[in-house]
Scaffold this active site. Structure first.
Site, PDB file in Angstrom:
ATOM      1  N   LYS A   1     -10.683  11.336  65.354  1.00  0.00           N
ATOM      2  CA  LYS A   1     -10.082  11.595  66.667  1.00  0.00           C
ATOM      3  C   LYS A   1     -11.072  12.284  67.604  1.00  0.00           C
ATOM      4  CE  LYS A   1      -6.641  14.788  68.641  1.00  0.00           C
ATOM      5  NZ  LYS A   1      -7.290  16.084  68.879  1.00  0.00           N
ATOM      6  N   ASN A   2     -11.802  13.266  67.084  1.00  0.00           N
ATOM      7  CA  ASN A   2     -12.703  14.048  67.926  1.00  0.00           C
ATOM      8  C   ASN A   2     -13.957  13.281  68.343  1.00  0.00           C
ATOM      9  OD1 ASN A   2     -11.022  16.298  67.932  1.00  0.00           O
ATOM     10  ND2 ASN A   2     -11.914  17.116  66.058  1.00  0.00           N
TER      11      ASN A   2
ATOM     12  N   ARG B   1      -5.345  17.488  75.399  1.00  0.00           N
ATOM     13  CA  ARG B   1      -6.593  18.196  75.680  1.00  0.00           C
ATOM     14  C   ARG B   1      -7.742  17.223  75.887  1.00  0.00           C
ATOM     15  NH1 ARG B   1      -8.601  23.221  77.275  1.00  0.00           N
ATOM     16  NH2 ARG B   1     -10.745  23.394  76.535  1.00  0.00           N
TER      17      ARG B   1
ATOM     18  N   ASP C   1      -2.902  21.511  71.899  1.00  0.00           N
ATOM     19  CA  ASP C   1      -2.360  22.455  70.924  1.00  0.00           C
ATOM     20  C   ASP C   1      -2.096  23.823  71.539  1.00  0.00           C
ATOM     21  OD1 ASP C   1      -2.419  20.683  68.811  1.00  0.00           O
ATOM     22  OD2 ASP C   1      -4.475  21.183  68.267  1.00  0.00           O
TER      23      ASP C   1
ATOM     24  N   ASP D   1     -10.983  23.680  62.659  1.00  0.00           N
ATOM     25  CA  ASP D   1      -9.774  22.874  62.469  1.00  0.00           C
ATOM     26  C   ASP D   1      -9.360  22.736  61.010  1.00  0.00           C
ATOM     27  OD1 ASP D   1      -9.365  22.505  65.151  1.00  0.00           O
ATOM     28  OD2 ASP D   1     -10.200  20.491  65.230  1.00  0.00           O
TER      29      ASP D   1
ATOM     30  N   MET E   1     -11.918  31.627  66.473  1.00  0.00           N
ATOM     31  CA  MET E   1     -11.927  30.973  67.773  1.00  0.00           C
ATOM     32  C   MET E   1     -10.650  31.164  68.582  1.00  0.00           C
ATOM     33  SD  MET E   1     -13.920  27.386  67.093  1.00  0.00           S
ATOM     34  CE  MET E   1     -13.739  26.936  68.820  1.00  0.00           C
TER      35      MET E   1
END
Length: 432
Positions: A24-25, A95, A119, A317, A339
């Site tokens: 996905k990223n 996002r 998120d 993540d 983070m």
């Protein structure tokens, strides 16, 4: 109609073979990059998850022709007349739309970027993106609902990012490839999906050196061209890490295919400290049954720590998944998520299932295991916590229900179907 939820019956070992979805990223910035390339571009192995599908709709709104070829392959036809206003009704939900700011600005000289959604894991600052584009020559005006970014003539610059943000690095790179002169991007993120974005742009005529390091040098070109071959999105190493956990905590044995071992090197190292063995095999990895599941203390018996950091460190993540995994391991470990100040708030749900977790503050939690978990009604606040809850439910006694699974669908394609193929007792209830 009631919102869908997952009904899960636990304590059933998972067995079989699974192929991870596309990353996905990587897919999200690659979809931004196609806006820079005239003519036709083919992208393969795109994960058909809600975040990606919404971004495809954003591209269609902007004037991109998008043709679904089936099985995650899409053809993009860019006629060069893209709109510069991103649709608020779509961008406010995801996002990933931020990755369109750099390429749309570079192609049209202007972009209106609505304030992004995504998120609920704490503040996710836009400053690094905006400061990078401003340094390249853009003028930014802030509005209650977003940002208007103008820059008819971007120029290369020696740019130090104030944080190694993945998406800000991607935005800066995509803006810089068409800027005049040379851009030196320091403190750049170097995650695998950043590297693959850069390599994709190079295949389309961009001039980028230093790929894989935290200093990227981009020599601007006047235009890009259609790549000679299609680009394939790499496997999602975060999903691979999640499947490793699923096999280990359920006592099953899973073969995960199509794995780049470099992508999971730190994940394997951290898992080995939890007593989880992973064996490379036939282009993938085998997670065997009968794992030790015993936390290895630091020297002199000190409590070990799992903490996230920029690549090649442990991915942020994966923190939620690592925390739940640790509940099934003998020993004590400190989880330190640096983070996001709300990432760990989901642990109340895991505590309600019987986990022994001390939430020290918004960033740190002590896990004392192993714990017998019991089925419970929980709700997912974000993508990664949702997967962590699935893992907890599948190793718990009794039946669990996981609600707000729209968050899970944002990041994992047909996860219930794929888990059932491994023998999981998971059912999607309600919805369409």
């Amino acid at each position: 109609m009631s919102s869908p939820y997952f009904k899960i019956v636990g304590k059933n070992p998972l067995h079989g073979t699974v192929i991870p979805q596309g990353n996905k990223n990587e897919a999200l910035p690659i979809l931004g990059a196609v806006c820079l390339i005239p003519g036709e571009t083919i992208i393969e192995n795109i994960p058909l998850i809600s975040d990606v599908l919404m971004l495809l709709d954003v591209l269609r709104h902007l004037g991109m022709e998008v043709e679904d070829k089936g099985e995650g392959t899409f053809l993009f036809r860019n006629n060069g007349n893209l709109k510069s206003d991103l649709p608020w009704e779509l961008c406010s939900k995801i996002r990933g739309a931020v990755t369109l700011a750099g390429p749309i600005l570079a192609k049209t000289g202007r972009v209106f970027l609505p304030r992004p959604g995504g998120d609920k894991i704490g503040r996710r600052r836009m400053d690094t993106h905006l400061l990078a584009l401003e340094a390249l020559g853009a003028h930014i005006e802030t509005f209650p609902d977003g940002y208007e970014i103008k820059g008819d003539r971007l120029r290369g610059v020696d740019l130090l990012l104030d944080e190694a943000s993945v998406t800000a690095t991607e935005n800066a790179v995509m803006a810089a490839v068409l800027a005049e002169g040379v851009t030196v991007l320091r403190h750049a993120a170097s995650e695998p999906h950043v590297q693959r974005l850069c390599k994709f742009l190079v295949s389309a005529g961009a001039k980028i050196s230093g790929i894989g390091s935290n200093i990227l040098t981009i020599e601007g070109v006047s235009s890009l061209h259609t790549p000679k071959s299609s680009h394939r999105i790499g496997s999602d190493y975060l999903e691979i890490g999640s499947f490793i956990s699923l096999a280990a905590v359920t006592g099953g044995e899973i073969f995960i295919g199509d794995v780049d071992l470099e992508d999971i090197r730190m994940i394997r190292m951290v898992y080995s400290r939890l007593g989880i063995e992973v064996r490379p095999q036939d282009g993938g990895i085998l997670v065997p049954s009968d794992q030790k599941l015993e936390i290895i203390p630091d020297y002199h018996g000190a409590t070990p720590k799992i903490d996230d950091s920029p690549w090649p460190g442990f991915p942020a993540d994966m923190t939620s998944v690592a925390l739940v995994t640790a509940t099934q391991c003998k020993g004590t470990v400190l989880i330190h998520e640096k983070m996001f100040e709300s990432r760990l708030f989901f642990v109340d749900n895991i505590i309600s299932m019987g986990a022994q977790i001390i939430l020290c503050d918004p960033h740190r939690a002590i896990v004392i295991g192993p714990n017998r978990l019991y089925g419970q009604k929980v709700a997912s606040p974000d993508i990664r916590a949702g997967m962590a809850m699935i893992i907890a439910a599948l190793c718990a006694e009794g039946t669990s229900s996981i609600h707000n699974i729209v968050q899970i669908d944002r990041g994992f394609q047909d996860i219930d179907t794929r888990l059932r193929s491994l023998g999981a007792h998971i059912e999607r209830i309600g919805g369409e």
